[in-house]
Write a protein that holds these residues in place. Structure first.
Motif, PDB file in Angstrom:
ATOM      1  N   ALA A  21       0.839  -1.191   0.000  1.00  0.00           N
ATOM      2  CA  ALA A  21       0.000   0.000   0.000  1.00  0.00           C
ATOM      3  C   ALA A  21       0.880   1.250   0.000  1.00  0.00           C
ATOM      4  O   ALA A  21       1.942   1.275   0.623  1.00  0.00           O
ATOM      5  CB  ALA A  21      -0.922   0.001   1.210  1.00  0.00           C
ATOM      6  N   SER A  22       0.442   2.280  -0.680  1.00  0.00           N
ATOM      7  CA  SER A  22       1.225   3.510  -0.748  1.00  0.00           C
ATOM      8  C   SER A  22       1.122   4.282   0.556  1.00  0.00           C
ATOM      9  O   SER A  22       0.123   4.181   1.279  1.00  0.00           O
ATOM     10  CB  SER A  22       0.731   4.389  -1.895  1.00  0.00           C
ATOM     11  OG  SER A  22      -0.571   4.893  -1.609  1.00  0.00           O
ATOM     12  N   VAL A  23       2.163   5.064   0.838  1.00  0.00           N
ATOM     13  CA  VAL A  23       2.145   5.897   2.047  1.00  0.00           C
ATOM     14  C   VAL A  23       0.993   6.906   1.996  1.00  0.00           C
ATOM     15  O   VAL A  23       0.286   7.083   3.002  1.00  0.00           O
ATOM     16  CB  VAL A  23       3.500   6.606   2.240  1.00  0.00           C
ATOM     17  CG1 VAL A  23       3.406   7.657   3.348  1.00  0.00           C
ATOM     18  CG2 VAL A  23       4.580   5.580   2.586  1.00  0.00           C
ATOM     19  N   PRO A  24       0.752   7.583   0.870  1.00  0.00           N
ATOM     20  CA  PRO A  24      -0.389   8.514   0.834  1.00  0.00           C
ATOM     21  C   PRO A  24      -1.722   7.843   1.164  1.00  0.00           C
ATOM     22  O   PRO A  24      -2.576   8.452   1.826  1.00  0.00           O
ATOM     23  CB  PRO A  24      -0.372   9.039  -0.612  1.00  0.00           C
ATOM     24  CG  PRO A  24       1.057   8.933  -1.019  1.00  0.00           C
ATOM     25  CD  PRO A  24       1.540   7.669  -0.374  1.00  0.00           C
ATOM     26  N   ALA A  25      -1.903   6.599   0.726  1.00  0.00           N
ATOM     27  CA  ALA A  25      -3.149   5.890   1.024  1.00  0.00           C
ATOM     28  C   ALA A  25      -3.267   5.627   2.527  1.00  0.00           C
ATOM     29  O   ALA A  25      -4.353   5.767   3.118  1.00  0.00           O
ATOM     30  CB  ALA A  25      -3.206   4.581   0.253  1.00  0.00           C
ATOM     31  N   LYS A  26      -2.171   5.253   3.166  1.00  0.00           N
ATOM     32  CA  LYS A  26      -2.189   5.015   4.607  1.00  0.00           C
ATOM     33  C   LYS A  26      -2.453   6.312   5.369  1.00  0.00           C
ATOM     34  O   LYS A  26      -3.208   6.336   6.349  1.00  0.00           O
ATOM     35  CB  LYS A  26      -0.861   4.408   5.054  1.00  0.00           C
ATOM     36  CG  LYS A  26      -0.580   3.022   4.489  1.00  0.00           C
ATOM     37  CD  LYS A  26       0.805   2.538   4.925  1.00  0.00           C
ATOM     38  CE  LYS A  26       1.142   1.187   4.312  1.00  0.00           C
ATOM     39  NZ  LYS A  26       2.500   0.741   4.688  1.00  0.00           N
ATOM     40  N   VAL A  27      -1.827   7.391   4.915  1.00  0.00           N
ATOM     41  CA  VAL A  27      -2.021   8.687   5.575  1.00  0.00           C
ATOM     42  C   VAL A  27      -3.464   9.135   5.441  1.00  0.00           C
ATOM     43  O   VAL A  27      -4.064   9.647   6.399  1.00  0.00           O
ATOM     44  CB  VAL A  27      -1.057   9.735   4.981  1.00  0.00           C
ATOM     45  CG1 VAL A  27      -1.400  11.130   5.493  1.00  0.00           C
ATOM     46  CG2 VAL A  27       0.386   9.387   5.335  1.00  0.00           C
TER      47      VAL A  27
END
Length: 271
Positions: free
Chosen positions: A146-152
Motif C-alpha cells: 500500500a502507498s504511504v499517501p493511502a495510509k495517511v
C-alpha cells in the motif's frame, strides 16, 4: 543506544529543551524539520556515516551540516543538528534514531504548551488497543504494497477531528516511516516519551469492569508512593481478568484484586 551515543542523545535533549523553552520557537515546526532530516539520513547512509565519522573533527562535521541544512531548515533546527554531529556516536544509525526522538519530543512539547498532553497520552494508548483488536486496520496500515499517501489518508479519516492534532501527527509519522519497528513498539515508545514530559511513569491497568474515579485516584496514589514517581494510568477493560486487576509498570506486572492490592500496598507503606 550505548556509551557515546547515549551521552550524545542526553546532551541533544538538553539543547532541545533549552530551545523549546523559548516561546519564539515553534515546537511543532521544529518537530517537522527534525523529522525531515531524519528521513534524509535514513535515505542517505553515506552522508550519515560522514556526519558520525569519529576520525573527522567535530567542527568540520558541524560546518558540513550547516552547509547542507542551513538553507533547508530554520536556524534553531540547523544549530541543533550541527551540535549533534559534533558529538561522538557509537553507530551511525544512532544519529538518525536520536533525531527522530527529538522530533517526537518537540511535538509532545507543543502539545504540553497547548494543554493537550494528557489527551495525547490517552489517545496513543487507545489507538494501540484499537490496532490490537482490529487486525484488518493493522494490516492496512502495515501493508508494504500500500502507498504511504493511502495510509495517511486512512489515518486522517480515522483521527481527523477525533484526536488531538499532535496525536494525529505522531501516528502519521510512525505509519509513514516505521523505521523497522512494529506499530505497537512505536506507539509504546511514544507513550513513554509523553509520560516523561510530565516526569511520570505509565501504568497499564487492565480490570474486569470500569474503575470509578475514586478507585483510579486511590490506585494512582498508591502506585505513585510505591514507585516514587507520579503515575499516569492507562485503563483497559477485559472481563477475563475475573474481578481483579492487572497492573504493568515497565517490565513489572502486579496481579490481584483491587481491594487486596490496595490493602497490601497500604501495609507495605506503613511498615
Amino acid at each position: 543506544m550505548n556509551g557515546a551515543s547515549r551521552e550524545a542523545l542526553a546532551a541533544a535533549r538538553e539543547r532541545l529543551d533549552a530551545l523549546t523553552d523559548s516561546t519564539s520557537v515553534d515546537a511543532g515546526s521544529l518537530a517537522d524539520e527534525l523529522a525531515a532530516v531524519t528521513a534524509l539520513l535514513d535515505r542517505e547512509v553515506g552522508l550519515r556515516r560522514v556526519l558520525t565519522d569519529p576520525a573527522q573533527f567535530g567542527e568540520a562535521k558541524a560546518g558540513l551540516a550547516q552547509r547542507l541544512f542551513g538553507s533547508q531548515v530554520s536556524g534553531p533546527a540547523a544549530d541543533l543538528v550541527s551540535g549533534m554531529v559534533r558529538s561522538r556516536w557509537s553507530q551511525s544509525r544512532d544519529l538518525a534514531d536520536a533525531l527522530e526522538e527529538l522530533a517526537n519530543i518537540a511535538d509532545l512539547t507543543a502539545a504540553q504548551r497547548a494543554g493537550t498532553l494528557d489527551d495525547v497520552e490517552d489517545e496513543l494508548f487507545r489507538f494501540g488497543r484499537i490496532l490490537t483488536s482490529n487486525t484488518g486496520l493493522r494490516a492496512a496500515l502495515t501493508d508494504r504494497k500500500a502507498s504511504v499517501p493511502a495510509k495517511v489518508e486512512l489515518l486522517h479519516r480515522l483521527l481527523g477531528g477525533r484526536a488531538a492534532a499532535t496525536t494525529e501527527r505522531l501516528v502519521v509519522r510512525l505509519v509513514s516511516a516505521p523505521r523497522g519497528r512494529s506499530l505497537e513498539t512505536g506507539l509504546d515508545s511514544l507513550s513513554k516519551l509523553a509520560a516523561e514530559r510530565r516526569d511520570r511513569l505509565v501504568a497499564v491497568v487492565t480490570s474486569a469492569v470500569p474503575l470509578s474515579d475514586a478507585q483510579k485516584q486511590r490506585l494512582g496514589a498508591v502506585l505513585a508512593k510505591l514507585y516514587g514517581r507520579r503515575m499516569h494510568l492507562n485503563i483497559d477493560v477485559d472481563p477475563e481478568v475475573l474481578g481483579g486487576i492487572r497492573v504493568q509498570v515497565g517490565d513489572e506486572v502486579i496481579n490481584g484484586s483491587i481491594a487486596d492490592r490496595i490493602e497490601d500496598a497500604g501495609r507495605r507503606l506503613a511498615s
